[in-house]
Structures are given as structure tokens and as C-alpha cells.
Design a protein around this motif. Sequence first.
Motif, PDB file in Angstrom:
ATOM      1  N   VAL A 140      51.947  58.940 129.427  1.00 50.55           N
ATOM      2  CA  VAL A 140      51.004  57.882 129.809  1.00 50.55           C
ATOM      3  C   VAL A 140      49.578  58.323 129.516  1.00 50.55           C
ATOM      4  O   VAL A 140      48.800  57.582 128.896  1.00 50.55           O
ATOM      5  CB  VAL A 140      51.138  57.526 131.311  1.00 50.55           C
ATOM      6  CG1 VAL A 140      50.067  56.529 131.712  1.00 50.55           C
ATOM      7  CG2 VAL A 140      52.511  56.968 131.604  1.00 50.55           C
ATOM      8  N   ILE A 141      49.241  59.543 129.928  1.00 53.76           N
ATOM      9  CA  ILE A 141      47.862  60.011 129.749  1.00 53.76           C
ATOM     10  C   ILE A 141      47.487  60.028 128.273  1.00 53.76           C
ATOM     11  O   ILE A 141      46.374  59.696 127.893  1.00 53.76           O
ATOM     12  CB  ILE A 141      47.689  61.406 130.396  1.00 53.76           C
ATOM     13  CG1 ILE A 141      47.725  61.238 131.911  1.00 53.76           C
ATOM     14  CG2 ILE A 141      46.395  62.066 129.959  1.00 53.76           C
ATOM     15  CD1 ILE A 141      47.715  62.520 132.689  1.00 53.76           C
ATOM     16  N   LYS A 142      48.483  60.367 127.404  1.00 53.80           N
ATOM     17  CA  LYS A 142      48.252  60.385 125.958  1.00 53.80           C
ATOM     18  C   LYS A 142      47.781  59.033 125.436  1.00 53.80           C
ATOM     19  O   LYS A 142      47.031  58.966 124.474  1.00 53.80           O
ATOM     20  CB  LYS A 142      49.555  60.755 125.231  1.00 53.80           C
ATOM     21  CG  LYS A 142      49.846  62.211 125.232  1.00 53.80           C
ATOM     22  CD  LYS A 142      49.272  62.850 124.012  1.00 53.80           C
ATOM     23  CE  LYS A 142      48.932  64.256 124.387  1.00 53.80           C
ATOM     24  NZ  LYS A 142      48.240  65.055 123.510  1.00 53.80           N
ATOM     25  N   VAL A 143      48.279  57.952 126.032  1.00 57.61           N
ATOM     26  CA  VAL A 143      47.935  56.639 125.485  1.00 57.61           C
ATOM     27  C   VAL A 143      46.797  55.953 126.233  1.00 57.61           C
ATOM     28  O   VAL A 143      46.365  54.881 125.836  1.00 57.61           O
ATOM     29  CB  VAL A 143      49.161  55.702 125.414  1.00 57.61           C
ATOM     30  CG1 VAL A 143      50.036  56.073 124.247  1.00 57.61           C
ATOM     31  CG2 VAL A 143      49.946  55.698 126.700  1.00 57.61           C
ATOM     32  N   ILE A 144      46.311  56.559 127.304  1.00 62.98           N
ATOM     33  CA  ILE A 144      45.137  55.976 127.960  1.00 62.98           C
ATOM     34  C   ILE A 144      43.927  56.235 127.068  1.00 62.98           C
ATOM     35  O   ILE A 144      43.705  57.365 126.658  1.00 62.98           O
ATOM     36  CB  ILE A 144      44.894  56.608 129.352  1.00 62.98           C
ATOM     37  CG1 ILE A 144      46.070  56.324 130.275  1.00 62.98           C
ATOM     38  CG2 ILE A 144      43.621  56.062 129.972  1.00 62.98           C
ATOM     39  CD1 ILE A 144      45.940  56.959 131.637  1.00 62.98           C
ATOM     40  N   PRO A 145      43.179  55.184 126.759  1.00 62.79           N
ATOM     41  CA  PRO A 145      42.028  55.389 125.884  1.00 62.79           C
ATOM     42  C   PRO A 145      41.007  56.356 126.507  1.00 62.79           C
ATOM     43  O   PRO A 145      40.839  56.385 127.727  1.00 62.79           O
ATOM     44  CB  PRO A 145      41.402  54.002 125.749  1.00 62.79           C
ATOM     45  CG  PRO A 145      42.262  53.062 126.491  1.00 62.79           C
ATOM     46  CD  PRO A 145      43.361  53.789 127.138  1.00 62.79           C
ATOM     47  N   MET A 179      45.429  50.660 133.787  1.00 62.21           N
ATOM     48  CA  MET A 179      44.421  49.819 133.159  1.00 62.21           C
ATOM     49  C   MET A 179      44.019  48.682 134.099  1.00 62.21           C
ATOM     50  O   MET A 179      42.876  48.273 134.137  1.00 62.21           O
ATOM     51  CB  MET A 179      44.925  49.257 131.820  1.00 62.21           C
ATOM     52  CG  MET A 179      45.395  50.310 130.822  1.00 62.21           C
ATOM     53  SD  MET A 179      44.201  51.620 130.506  1.00 62.21           S
ATOM     54  CE  MET A 179      43.104  50.806 129.371  1.00 62.21           C
ATOM     55  N   GLY A 180      45.006  48.193 134.834  1.00 61.74           N
ATOM     56  CA  GLY A 180      44.713  47.138 135.805  1.00 61.74           C
ATOM     57  C   GLY A 180      43.776  47.629 136.895  1.00 61.74           C
ATOM     58  O   GLY A 180      42.882  46.892 137.320  1.00 61.74           O
ATOM     59  N   SER A 181      43.948  48.884 137.321  1.00 59.96           N
ATOM     60  CA  SER A 181      43.087  49.423 138.384  1.00 59.96           C
ATOM     61  C   SER A 181      41.633  49.448 137.951  1.00 59.96           C
ATOM     62  O   SER A 181      40.731  49.250 138.748  1.00 59.96           O
ATOM     63  CB  SER A 181      43.464  50.854 138.742  1.00 59.96           C
ATOM     64  OG  SER A 181      44.824  50.981 138.865  1.00 59.96           O
ATOM     65  N   GLU A 182      41.453  49.727 136.663  1.00 60.68           N
ATOM     66  CA  GLU A 182      40.092  49.788 136.159  1.00 60.68           C
ATOM     67  C   GLU A 182      39.401  48.431 136.367  1.00 60.68           C
ATOM     68  O   GLU A 182      38.266  48.365 136.829  1.00 60.68           O
ATOM     69  CB  GLU A 182      40.177  50.111 134.667  1.00 60.68           C
ATOM     70  CG  GLU A 182      39.029  50.898 134.168  1.00 60.68           C
ATOM     71  CD  GLU A 182      39.065  51.015 132.663  1.00 60.68           C
ATOM     72  OE1 GLU A 182      40.152  50.893 132.061  1.00 60.68           O
ATOM     73  OE2 GLU A 182      37.998  51.233 132.095  1.00 60.68           O
ATOM     74  N   GLU A 183      40.115  47.370 136.042  1.00 62.97           N
ATOM     75  CA  GLU A 183      39.510  46.045 136.210  1.00 62.97           C
ATOM     76  C   GLU A 183      39.442  45.666 137.684  1.00 62.97           C
ATOM     77  O   GLU A 183      38.568  44.913 138.104  1.00 62.97           O
ATOM     78  CB  GLU A 183      40.323  45.007 135.420  1.00 62.97           C
ATOM     79  CG  GLU A 183      40.234  45.253 133.932  1.00 62.97           C
ATOM     80  CD  GLU A 183      40.803  44.124 133.102  1.00 62.97           C
ATOM     81  OE1 GLU A 183      41.538  43.283 133.663  1.00 62.97           O
ATOM     82  OE2 GLU A 183      40.514  44.093 131.899  1.00 62.97           O
ATOM     83  N   ARG A 184      40.394  46.189 138.451  1.00 61.72           N
ATOM     84  CA  ARG A 184      40.395  45.888 139.880  1.00 61.72           C
ATOM     85  C   ARG A 184      39.115  46.401 140.552  1.00 61.72           C
ATOM     86  O   ARG A 184      38.583  45.789 141.472  1.00 61.72           O
ATOM     87  CB  ARG A 184      41.645  46.526 140.506  1.00 61.72           C
ATOM     88  CG  ARG A 184      41.825  46.377 141.992  1.00 61.72           C
ATOM     89  CD  ARG A 184      42.242  44.990 142.455  1.00 61.72           C
ATOM     90  NE  ARG A 184      43.437  44.418 141.884  1.00 61.72           N
ATOM     91  CZ  ARG A 184      44.671  44.632 142.308  1.00 61.72           C
ATOM     92  NH1 ARG A 184      44.887  45.435 143.284  1.00 61.72           N
ATOM     93  NH2 ARG A 184      45.693  44.021 141.755  1.00 61.72           N
TER      94      ARG A 184
END
Lengths: 285, 268, 253
Positions: C231-236, B212-217
Motif C-alpha cells: 500500500v505504501i508503495k502506491v501512495i503518492p 486517500m479518503g482520510s486525506e479528504e476527510r
Amino acid sequence: MDIIMECKNVTYSYPLTKKPAIKELNLKLERGKFYGVIGENGSGKTTLCAVLRGFAPSFYKGEIEGEVLVEGKKIGEYGGELAKKIGFVFQNPFTQISGVKDTVFEEVAYGLENFGVPAGEIERRVIDVMRMTDIEHLAEKSPFELSGGQMQRVALASVIVLEPDLLIIDEPTSQLDPEGTESVFAIIQKMKEKHKTIVLVEHKIDLIAEYADEVLVFKDGAMIASGDKKEILSDMSLLEQGAALPQVAILGRKLQEKGLPLSTIPVTEKQAVEVIAEALKERKR
Amino acid sequence: MEKSYIEKIQIHKTNKVAGLHPATKFLVVIMYTICTFVLSSVSLTKIDLPLLAIPWFLVVLLLCAASGALKKCLKALKAVVFIALIIFVVQTFLVPGGEVLVRFGILRICEKGLRTAVSLSFMILDIAGIFVWLFQTTENKEISRALEESGMNYKAAYVFTSTLQMINILSDNSKTIMNAQRARGVETEGNMFIRAKAFFPTLVPLVLGAVMGSEERVLTLEARGFSMQGEKTHLFNLEKSGAEGTFKAVSILITVLVVVGRIALWIL
Amino acid sequence: MPGGAGNETVKHFIKEEMPKGIPGCPKNVDKKEEIPKGIPGCPKCVDKKEEMRMEKKKYSIKEDFSMLALLIIPVGVAVNFVGGQLASLLKLPMYLDTIGTIFASMLCGPWVGAVTGALTNIVTGIANPVNFAFIPVNVLAGLVTGFLARGKMFSVWWKWILSMLIMAVVSIVSSAPIVVLVYGGVTGSGTSLITAAAMAAGANIWAAFFGTEGIFTVLDRIISFLICWAVIKVIPARTLVKFGCGSNYIKEK
């Protein structure tokens, strides 16, 4: 009127969604003005920032209709050059780091390196910005050792140093303590004094009331109201739409209803004190 | 006058060897490696042991000492020596073939075993050793810059540099998460199954957070002009110690001599 | 969902070509089932088959390395590193140091996975140059996992088990020559001591290696894969679509 940015009937939806996140938006941003954006969670404020910076749809994918123009040119035509025109700062201070620099000085200088600015000029500009954002004492620290507030100031500095015409700031203080919030707003204040065009999304309505020139109100992806901040923030009908209004404005309206002859509905604390004091004086006479 | 910030981020080395330009160091490493292979092919003594690879290791130690980083290098060499030692012991005692040289009870040392033991373990020690010298006397920042200087794409250079930082960040984060999970009662001791289960509550949040951090990065980098076309400025620049020419010449000369010597041995 | 990674450009292409204002022409190609069939003049409805054929061809290496993919590489390498650290901290008899490579391959395809694998050994090689020798093993792991992911080999349970076995076999087969020929069968890790013991007991060097490495490698791959899957399961979904192979993991609603 000098228009820096314009949205013409823009509708945008994220991929895999049916409901657009921004609906039929028509917006003109005037150069040098400070726009505060308010609305409840999920009303499209962050999406607005992404659309204005061109990240939606270029990065977020999804579908966009209508036109977003920056100084009359389509936003998609700028490509990487857009970084020169528009500065972008968002919520999470900890992800707004280049990830390749060892010191705060280098971090702030990173954008200018990408721009190909000569080294001597970089040094000068970075020092100026570090002074302005009060991070010069951190210059030789690692960006990873900083607190949230310090990091957000570094993020702001890294963008301000690029001298963009338009600054888009999305809830810069939502993850910060009061002290951090204050330090970030001190910087925003300075940018306002420099007559930068600013679009600020902020939950803390009192801060909007204090700094903004104009206020844009969003609900369910649509802009339901926009205009001068005094007008918008004292419009009680917006309360029913779920928008937050400053406590002093609500108080002012209630006092007016109870018969206190306020000359105007205050939106900031300072105004409230003035207006109420004046009204009380009037009454005593 | 106070030093400028740009001045402060430069790396100055007084030592002429440690301060060699990374590209020169790399040339030395390549030449040394070539020599190692050539020297290991020379068999000495009556059971054909490639003994030349052993004194050749002294060159590594010499370079480390000349760079003024002997202590640091020895520390890093420990892991390599450990592996080489195990290989040496295992090969010596376990590989059958050829004449039996020595016998202690059930253990025996065969000719072939000793030969592979010496050749494998010292080859590893030599080659890994020279890389240890390179990396212990060169900072990561210098390696990244040298890669860019050698014409590597800025995106690739970014990935390399960012990887080095990311490892530190995620290592720290994993410790934080693991401690938090322990405090919440996730068991990290016990049989293998329990221990393997403890792996999940630590790694899953770690990876998720990083993604998720990479997305914002991406947004951050774009906002800082990462994909801007045109020449970029580099505030950090590599320096030369002045001994580059000598080192290049000497390493090439030695390699040529070693190769020529080897060919001469073949012919004669 | 049939909309693979490659259809983004196809979509854009079609969008631009699409004449405006055709009644009933759906805006969203992703929702195939909602597309009413045979609306005249709507290009999206006409060449669905054509479009899918184009998707198949449309994997370009350059597009694989998007900005997001570039940033996933450091994450993958760091996860490999942390996984290995954690495995030895928990005293597990497995390396668990390819989780990041598998993760990157599953999300971004084989080439990004291969780079993640190679970079892992280059970076750990800085501290211990012996790791350089194993670069090919990690590159192959990335490639194989990536191609399995593209072939949607993680979708049904039996394909899943098959994939695990393929991944384990590739890993053993590719590391065996390196371990045996370069290191004489022993690298100094926990499992290699078992190999050494088996060799001492008279087993053939190759047999000893395959026997001990085999079991643990399969276990290693299963644990690694389960973590990636969790992990992939919980990535939106909104984030997943940005990855090359991400849409393979989005459930149809």
C-alpha cells in the motif's frame, strides 16, 4: 469595491516538487460576485481552491510566497475560525462526510454543533437548508445510503448551513450523473441569488457561461486571463491556450466570419438563439 | 405537532435498568468485577474449588433479564461461553498436579486441573458477561456521548465514534472488492498459499482507498469547524432512568459486604 | 532522504529567519544534493548538520497526532478488523488482525500505532469482552513497529528480516503470559487447538504455546507487513509527506 479576498503575488509549490502549482497570482475577489474558474487538467484550479481556503500550505505543506488576505487579514491568522468565513466543497461526494453521524439531519447539523450554536437555532437553520437543497426527505436516512448526487447535496447543505461569506466549490459535479449535476446547480443558483461570493471550478463550460459573472482562466499554474464572462468566453485566442470555450461562442464566431452580422458573440444557448434569430431577421429584410 | 428532528435522534428507554446512565452501568461493572475476584479467592469443598464464582454469574443473567435484553445478551454471550467451555475442558483434562480424581482410559482429571478449570473459566464468564450486559444494553452512540461527558477530549471522542462507523464501511467495502476480484479470476479456494495470495488484491485497494479518503476527510472536517475553539453544542444528550441512585448504592453496598466477608473469613 | 518527519517546523523557522534575496540560496531544503555548498549568508547552507541534529530530537507526541493521524486510527482499527474477518473467511491459520496497527505505526509512528492497537481491542471487546485482555499485546505491536519505522528498519532487506523477527518475537512474548496465565494456554482459536493437542501429548504448556504460535506469528507478521508495504508503495509521494514517518518511504530521485 468591497474586496472579500485578495491574493498578492502568490506562488505556491507542493512539497517535493520544483515547479510551482500556482505562479505569481494576483487576484481580487469582490463580495457578491460569482467567479468561474476554467483551464485544462493540471492547470492549478484545484490548487487555487486549496490556497484560497488556506489548506495550502497548512495541510498540504509545501512552500508559499506572497500573501493571501481574507477581509484584509492574513489567512493564516484565522486558524479554525476560517470555517465561519469560507465554505469549501470538493469533488468526491463520498469523502465529504463527518464519519460520526447516523442521519443526514445530524450530518448537516455537525458544523453548527462545532460552532457551539444553541440547539433550537440549529434545528431551525438545518431545516431551512435541507428544504433549500431538497434533502429534507432524506433527513432520517444514514448518510452512507445515499447516491452520489444526494451526497453532494448533503455536502453542500452542510457547508451552506454555516452561512459562510465565501463559497469555494471545486468541480462539484465531476463524479455525478446529469440529474445529480442539475440538482447541485439548482443549489448553486440559489446561493447566487442570495448574493454569496462564489468561486466555482467546473469543467462543464456551459454551466460556467450560464452562472458566472467573471471567469478566471488558468494554464500551467498561471492565471492567463480574467474578466467579465462575455469578454473571456468569446475570446477565441484562449482556444489556442487550451481553454475550453462554449460551443455556442465558437459557433457565433464562425457565423460572424461567414458574414452573419451577429451583434455580439453569444456565450449561452439562450443568448445564441436570440442573437442568431435577430441576425437572421436582419438579413431577410 | 410533529416531533422535531432533535427529538427524533434522542434515545428514550422505558426500561429502568437498560435506561441507566452509562456511567452508572460502568460503576456496576467495576463493582461486579471486584466482587468476582474476591469471590474466586474463596475455596470451598475439600479439594478447594472456588465454587462461589458459579452462582455469581446469575447476577449477570438477572441484570440482562431485568434490562429486558436477555435474548440479545445470550446471543452475545455465546462466544464467551464457547471460550470458557474450551478453557474448562482443556484445563480439566490437561493440567496435571495433585491427586487424580477420575480416570477414563488415557484421560484423567487431576485436582489442580479441576481447580484452575473452574477458577479460570468462570472468572472469564463472569467478567466478560458483565461487560456483555453493559454493551448490549447501551448503544454505541451513548457510549461515545458518555465518554465525552466524562471529560474526554473531543478529538479522542471523534476517533472512537468514527472507528465504529469505519469498521462497518470497510467491512462492506471489503466484500465488494472481494467479489469483484473473484469475478476477475482471483482464486479464493485451494491450498494455503493460494488462499493467502487472495488476501492481497482485496486488502491493498481497500487500505489505499481508505487512506486517500482520510486525506479528504481532513479537509471536510476543517470546513465544518472541527478545530474551532470553544464550547461545542451536543444535539444528542444522555438521559437518566431515575434508578441511578439505587443501583449505585446497592452495587457499592454488595461489594463492601463481599470484601468485608472475605476479610472476616481470613481472620477467623 | 535525510529529511525526517520533524523537519517541517525547522524549515518554517528557517524560512522566516531567512533574509530575502540572497543570491543562490536554494528554496527547497528537501533536495540536499542540489544545495551548493557554502553560500555566505544563506542559513540553510550553513547549518545542515545542526539542522539534522535538531530533527533527531524533534519527535513530539503531540505532533504525532496530527489531524491526518487521528483519521488514520479509525482506518487502522477497521483494517485490523477486516483483516481478521478475511483471514477466517479464507480459512488461513493466522489471525492477520494487526495489519492496521502495523500500517498506522509505519506511517504515523509508535504512539499513533499504540492507540490504534488499544482501540482495536477495545472496540472488538464490545462484542466479545475476552479481547480486552489482549490490549497490551496490540499496544506493544504498535510501539515496536513504530520505533522500527522511525529507525528506518524497513529500508534494506537484512534490516527488514530482522524487523520481522523482532515484531514476531515481541508479539509472542507479550501474548504468551496473557494466553498462558489468563486462559491457561488456550483461547479457542484454530492455532490454540494445536497448542492443546501438543499439551495433551505431554509438552510443557509454555513450550506448546511457543512452538505452535511461533511459526504462524512470523508468517502473520510477514504477510501483514507485505500488505502495508504494497500500500505504501502506491501512495503518492505528495500524500506520504503529510504523515509523520511518511518521508522515510519516499525514494530519492
